[in-house]
Design a protein around this motif. Structure first.
Motif, mmCIF file in Angstrom:
data_model
loop_
_atom_site.group_PDB
_atom_site.id
_atom_site.type_symbol
_atom_site.label_atom_id
_atom_site.label_comp_id
_atom_site.label_asym_id
_atom_site.label_seq_id
_atom_site.Cartn_x
_atom_site.Cartn_y
_atom_site.Cartn_z
ATOM 1 N N ILE A 122 0.852 -1.192 0.000
ATOM 2 C CA ILE A 122 0.000 0.000 0.000
ATOM 3 C C ILE A 122 0.882 1.234 0.000
ATOM 4 C CG2 ILE A 122 -1.832 1.259 1.214
ATOM 5 C CD1 ILE A 122 -2.495 -1.436 2.626
ATOM 6 N N THR A 123 0.700 2.110 -0.976
ATOM 7 C CA THR A 123 1.430 3.373 -0.988
ATOM 8 C C THR A 123 0.581 4.458 -0.320
ATOM 9 O OG1 THR A 123 0.600 4.141 -3.145
ATOM 10 C CG2 THR A 123 2.534 2.700 -3.149
ATOM 11 N N ASP A 136 -0.744 -10.146 5.144
ATOM 12 C CA ASP A 136 0.484 -9.449 5.509
ATOM 13 C C ASP A 136 0.589 -8.176 4.671
ATOM 14 O OD1 ASP A 136 1.093 -11.468 7.287
ATOM 15 O OD2 ASP A 136 2.451 -12.505 5.893
ATOM 16 N N LEU A 137 1.346 -7.206 5.192
ATOM 17 C CA LEU A 137 1.380 -5.886 4.566
ATOM 18 C C LEU A 137 2.808 -5.399 4.325
ATOM 19 C CD1 LEU A 137 -1.223 -4.067 6.860
ATOM 20 C CD2 LEU A 137 -1.692 -5.198 4.674
ATOM 21 N N VAL A 138 2.953 -4.599 3.269
ATOM 22 C CA VAL A 138 4.145 -3.775 3.069
ATOM 23 C C VAL A 138 3.635 -2.351 2.946
ATOM 24 C CG1 VAL A 138 6.162 -3.279 1.652
ATOM 25 C CG2 VAL A 138 5.341 -5.649 1.874
ATOM 26 N N LEU A 139 4.025 -1.501 3.875
ATOM 27 C CA LEU A 139 3.504 -0.134 3.943
ATOM 28 C C LEU A 139 4.541 0.851 3.419
ATOM 29 C CD1 LEU A 139 1.866 -0.251 7.500
ATOM 30 C CD2 LEU A 139 0.874 -0.902 5.283
ATOM 31 N N VAL A 140 4.133 1.676 2.460
ATOM 32 C CA VAL A 140 5.039 2.624 1.811
ATOM 33 C C VAL A 140 4.534 4.045 2.022
ATOM 34 C CG1 VAL A 140 6.059 3.355 -0.388
ATOM 35 C CG2 VAL A 140 5.620 0.916 0.046
ATOM 36 N N ALA A 160 8.282 7.363 10.856
ATOM 37 C CA ALA A 160 7.791 7.254 12.235
ATOM 38 C C ALA A 160 6.313 6.874 12.258
ATOM 39 C CB ALA A 160 8.020 8.571 12.973
ATOM 40 N N ARG A 161 5.523 7.487 11.407
ATOM 41 C CA ARG A 161 4.093 7.164 11.371
ATOM 42 C C ARG A 161 3.854 5.761 10.822
ATOM 43 N NH1 ARG A 161 0.753 12.310 9.160
ATOM 44 N NH2 ARG A 161 -0.964 11.141 10.072
ATOM 45 N N LEU A 162 4.660 5.362 9.848
ATOM 46 C CA LEU A 162 4.549 3.994 9.339
ATOM 47 C C LEU A 162 4.857 2.977 10.431
ATOM 48 C CD1 LEU A 162 6.242 4.115 5.804
ATOM 49 C CD2 LEU A 162 3.806 3.909 6.308
ATOM 50 N N GLU A 163 5.909 3.226 11.178
ATOM 51 C CA GLU A 163 6.295 2.293 12.242
ATOM 52 C C GLU A 163 5.208 2.209 13.318
ATOM 53 O OE1 GLU A 163 8.570 0.196 12.289
ATOM 54 O OE2 GLU A 163 10.280 0.880 11.113
ATOM 55 N N ALA A 164 4.614 3.344 13.665
ATOM 56 C CA ALA A 164 3.551 3.339 14.675
ATOM 57 C C ALA A 164 2.342 2.553 14.176
ATOM 58 C CB ALA A 164 3.151 4.772 15.012
ATOM 59 N N LEU A 165 1.959 2.753 12.913
ATOM 60 C CA LEU A 165 0.830 2.017 12.351
ATOM 61 C C LEU A 165 1.151 0.529 12.276
ATOM 62 C CD1 LEU A 165 -1.905 1.866 10.900
ATOM 63 C CD2 LEU A 165 -0.701 2.385 8.762
ATOM 64 N N ALA A 166 2.360 0.201 11.849
ATOM 65 C CA ALA A 166 2.752 -1.202 11.739
ATOM 66 C C ALA A 166 2.711 -1.897 13.094
ATOM 67 C CB ALA A 166 4.151 -1.304 11.129
ATOM 68 N N ALA A 167 3.228 -1.235 14.115
ATOM 69 C CA ALA A 167 3.230 -1.831 15.456
ATOM 70 C C ALA A 167 1.803 -2.087 15.939
ATOM 71 C CB ALA A 167 3.970 -0.913 16.425
ATOM 72 N N ARG A 168 0.934 -1.137 15.704
ATOM 73 C CA ARG A 168 -0.460 -1.298 16.142
ATOM 74 C C ARG A 168 -1.142 -2.449 15.419
ATOM 75 N NH1 ARG A 168 -5.219 0.588 14.236
ATOM 76 N NH2 ARG A 168 -4.287 2.155 12.837
ATOM 77 N N LEU A 169 -0.941 -2.530 14.105
ATOM 78 C CA LEU A 169 -1.594 -3.591 13.347
ATOM 79 C C LEU A 169 -1.035 -4.965 13.675
ATOM 80 C CD1 LEU A 169 -2.004 -1.865 9.855
ATOM 81 C CD2 LEU A 169 -3.740 -2.220 11.626
ATOM 82 N N ARG A 170 0.263 -5.037 13.931
ATOM 83 C CA ARG A 170 0.831 -6.325 14.355
ATOM 84 C C ARG A 170 0.189 -6.787 15.654
ATOM 85 N NH1 ARG A 170 6.065 -3.550 13.705
ATOM 86 N NH2 ARG A 170 6.749 -3.786 11.534
ATOM 87 N N GLN A 171 0.057 -5.865 16.588
ATOM 88 C CA GLN A 171 -0.508 -6.207 17.894
ATOM 89 C C GLN A 171 -1.981 -6.574 17.786
ATOM 90 O OE1 GLN A 171 -0.426 -3.030 20.779
ATOM 91 N NE2 GLN A 171 -0.609 -4.437 22.498
ATOM 92 N N GLU A 172 -2.732 -5.829 16.989
ATOM 93 C CA GLU A 172 -4.176 -6.041 16.908
ATOM 94 C C GLU A 172 -4.571 -7.241 16.053
ATOM 95 O OE1 GLU A 172 -5.477 -1.311 17.332
ATOM 96 O OE2 GLU A 172 -5.782 -2.371 15.445
ATOM 97 N N GLU A 226 5.542 -4.960 7.226
ATOM 98 C CA GLU A 226 6.862 -4.402 6.942
ATOM 99 C C GLU A 226 6.713 -2.951 6.523
ATOM 100 O OE1 GLU A 226 10.639 -5.012 3.895
ATOM 101 O OE2 GLU A 226 9.132 -6.595 4.111
ATOM 102 N N VAL A 227 7.641 -2.149 6.948
ATOM 103 C CA VAL A 227 7.658 -0.729 6.603
ATOM 104 C C VAL A 227 8.718 -0.487 5.542
ATOM 105 C CG1 VAL A 227 8.319 1.532 7.496
ATOM 106 C CG2 VAL A 227 6.725 0.101 8.782
#
Length: 262
Positions: free
Chosen positions: A9-10, A30-34, A39-51, A57-58
């Protein structure tokens, strides 16, 4: 158990892209976030991994920079796990046509058309070889409405629609689904970044509602999804009229009205 394809996802750090990330994660992809904002990508990735427990991947990248765009292209060409591309990254600009700066025009066109096209090509070549895959290109209803006064932005979104329709004609028989999504005004950061006060717009859709509607169209395998269009027959009529126009175009001679002396 069937393995779900990963989704790249871009423009994933906020707005429509971030909502798409959440929706696909909850479906077990699974996701690859672009995006540019690591910093915002990492925060979103951490939340989605947990939830959701999916792998996220960022991949930070400014898609207007050739080298960074090439990195994302290479990922799409080479990573066989990625079966869905959400081509969402884009920008808008405020002001009239003659108010646009050369640098602003170049950045707008580069991100909204060139980067989107190059990523679509990188993904589709591998998907055709695999005989499956999906590409979602985010356009805009502005691409249908020069009356709205966003000439350059609207032109890039008209390009996205045309490109998606052409891709669909070529790639669908080879197993690759292509969807053009045409939002109207949607509550995202694109307006503030463009210097436009979203509160001056008469009707604005929530990004969650927009993506949920778009994913209904995705599941139905619609070629063009227009979430704010309440009378679907109007799009069907427009498309049928366009196709009828093609049958009336006789290329060998000018139309009679242009062959009459004034």
């Amino acid at each position: 158990m069937t393995t779900r394809p990963a989704v790249l996802i871009t423009g994933a750090s906020s707005g429509i892209g971030a909502v798409y990330a959440g929706r696909f994660a909850r479906r077990g992809h699974d996701l690859v976030l672009v995006a540019r904002d690591n910093a915002r990508l990492e925060a979103l990735a951490a939340r989605l991994r947990q939830e959701t427990g999916v792998a996220v991947e960022v991949l930070p990248a400014d898609l207007t920079r050739h080298g960074e765009l090439a990195t994302v292209e290479a990922r799409l060409r080479n990573d066989a796990r990625i079966g869905i591309l959400i081509n969402n990254a884009g920008i808008a600009q405020s002001g009239g046509f003659i108010d646009q700066s050369p640098d602003g025009i170049e950045r707008l066109v580069t991100l909204n058309t060139t980067a989107l096209t190059r990523l679509a090509v990188a993904a589709s070549a591998r998907m055709v070889d695999a005989g499956e895959g999906a590409i979602v290109n985010i356009g805009s209803v502005v691409g249908l409405a020069p009356e709205l006064g966003m000439a350059v932005y609207g032109a890039t979104k008209a390009f996205v629609l045309f490109l998606s329709q052409g891709m669909s004609l070529e790639l669908a028989p080879k197993g690759v689904y292509v969807q053009a999504v045409l939002p109207a005004a949607t509550r995202t950061e694109i307006w503030e970044r463009a210097g436009i006060d979203i509160n001056t717009l008469p009707e604005v859709m929530d990004a969650g509602e927009l993506v949920d509607a778009a994913m209904v169209g995705f599941d139905r395998r619609e070629a063009v999804t227009i979430p704010p269009l309440h009378v679907a027959a109007r799009w069907d009529t427009l498309d049928a009229t366009r196709q009828a126009l093609l049958t009336d175009i006789r290329q060998a001679q000018a139309a009679e009205r242009y062959r009459i002396a004034v």
